[in-house]
Enzyme design. Sequence first.
Site, PDB file in Angstrom:
ATOM      1  N   HIS A   1      35.349  35.797  42.295  1.00  0.00           N
ATOM      2  CA  HIS A   1      35.876  36.343  41.044  1.00  0.00           C
ATOM      3  C   HIS A   1      36.926  37.423  41.269  1.00  0.00           C
ATOM      4  CE1 HIS A   1      35.320  38.190  36.872  1.00  0.00           C
ATOM      5  NE2 HIS A   1      35.536  36.909  36.633  1.00  0.00           N
TER       6      HIS A   1
ATOM      7  N   LYS B   1      40.541  39.250  42.057  1.00  0.00           N
ATOM      8  CA  LYS B   1      41.968  39.014  41.814  1.00  0.00           C
ATOM      9  C   LYS B   1      42.735  40.006  42.669  1.00  0.00           C
ATOM     10  CE  LYS B   1      39.893  37.752  37.773  1.00  0.00           C
ATOM     11  NZ  LYS B   1      38.495  38.065  37.444  1.00  0.00           N
TER      12      LYS B   1
ATOM     13  N   ASP C   1      53.342  41.754  52.228  1.00  0.00           N
ATOM     14  CA  ASP C   1      53.854  42.455  53.418  1.00  0.00           C
ATOM     15  C   ASP C   1      52.990  43.651  53.814  1.00  0.00           C
ATOM     16  OD1 ASP C   1      55.930  40.673  53.577  1.00  0.00           O
ATOM     17  OD2 ASP C   1      57.453  42.023  52.755  1.00  0.00           O
TER      18      ASP C   1
ATOM     19  N   HIS D   1      39.914  41.229  27.827  1.00  0.00           N
ATOM     20  CA  HIS D   1      39.396  40.852  29.143  1.00  0.00           C
ATOM     21  C   HIS D   1      39.506  41.996  30.150  1.00  0.00           C
ATOM     22  CE1 HIS D   1      39.317  38.100  32.817  1.00  0.00           C
ATOM     23  NE2 HIS D   1      38.234  37.774  32.152  1.00  0.00           N
TER      24      HIS D   1
ATOM     25  N   LYS E   1      38.702  45.134  32.264  1.00  0.00           N
ATOM     26  CA  LYS E   1      37.466  45.746  32.743  1.00  0.00           C
ATOM     27  C   LYS E   1      37.803  47.169  33.203  1.00  0.00           C
ATOM     28  CE  LYS E   1      37.339  41.117  34.204  1.00  0.00           C
ATOM     29  NZ  LYS E   1      36.570  40.447  33.251  1.00  0.00           N
TER      30      LYS E   1
END
Length: 484
Positions: free
Chosen positions: A224, A226, A231, A402, A404
């Site tokens: 879950h 992201k 670089d 959405h 958090k």
Amino acid sequence: MEKFYHFVTIAGIALYWILVAGVTLRVVLKRRAVSVSLAWLMVIYIIPVVGVACYFLFGELNLGRKRADRAREMLAPFVEWFSKLSNCQAHSPENFGRHISRIDELCNNRLGLPALSGNELSLQSSPQAIMQSIVEDINQANTSIRMVFYIWHPGGMADDVGYALIAAANRGVDIKILLDSAGSPRFFRSDWLTKMQQAGIHVVQALEVSPWRIFLRRLDLRQHRKIIVIDEKVAYTGSMNMVDPAFFKQDSGVGQWIDIMVRVTGPTVNVLSAIHSWDWEVETGERSFPLIPECTTEALRSEHPIQVVPSGPGMPEYLIYQVLTLAINQANESVRITTPYFVPSTDLLETLKMTAQRGVTVELIIPHKNDSMMVQWASRAFYSELMQAGVKIYEFYGGLLHTKSVVIDEQFCLVGTVNMDMRSLWLNFEVTLAIDDEEFTQKMHQLQAGYMAQSHCVSLQTWQQRSIYYRFLERIFYLFNPLL
């Protein structure tokens, strides 16, 4: 023949009850929260056959034998890598503020992972700004790009990112992308997978879902996180998947998804890169640690530290949950929370109630409509108890909120991928940033205030007048809250 069928029936019933008895013993003997055990026993006995099958699919933390063995073996070398960061100039606990000091101690003692200063942060809250910034940074990439996402949904601005990645691969940038199998089925069925692979991009399906493995690995254990690292100089993390909200779940009836991402430069980038390396090794067995950051704090850079807090199988249990409760318990004036999925454990519920009862302003902002009907009704089962304790609840009407986030005393905040439910806090691969930067936190607080302006404050008096039918649905889904 009649005797044969009679025998088969009796044998089937006996076999089923032996199976039920065995699963019951497994549930009782397995050390876990009592509420979770009771919920599973209820499912097993109320829903014959299906309940037992559900327990095998979702009842235990089963990563799969190879992954589980690999994750256990990985912990020591990663702790060793993390521990080297404590020798950096950027780790200066003597200068830490009170909010992050205890969190640094917890993460350092449990995972060897310290908080690091010398970072620069920008809060990005519109899909256009987020995607444009990501594309611009990809276009500047020279050596490597690392990504992990729960959802990659082709269409709109997500395709712009895909084309930028292919262009980067064609000029020699090494690119590794890890996508959750259950979260990104459309990507894996699209031609984007072939396009990227032909360009030399390494795309791996995390926790692959297949009918042959459903009884060998827990299906609701998901990747879950992201994370984007470019670089080893620039990183992103937050709540937004690789989707264009205008092209994603348009028929769900909840409106567009509302998200944030945080763009980071400084030594925390290398830590996020290490979290990607962990996930990549869990899935592929390939190990490649990022460079140890220079870890010097330049005079013009903020001294305020960031603590990266990862969680998931193989890592110390409940680390993000511990950080969350520690942060809330340190609040003196206010706690403001945004989360799309609010199904707290008993302990977290009591923490929120106690915080409000000691005079701290506690505000909870959640979507009015949710894409999960079960979560929506289960969340509402907590309203009365929370409001009676003094917690203010706001229902957001501007889409599926959405984001958090947790803001403490308008001085300290937590942002990341984790929802306020037990699956996120106890099970999934997640990551949260604990940020002790008052300027950034003020921006987060103002963004939350913008969400509140598009919300309705739930009145306890009005809420207590809701229909018996609503109360019944809330209680039914509340019984399943340890499993949501």
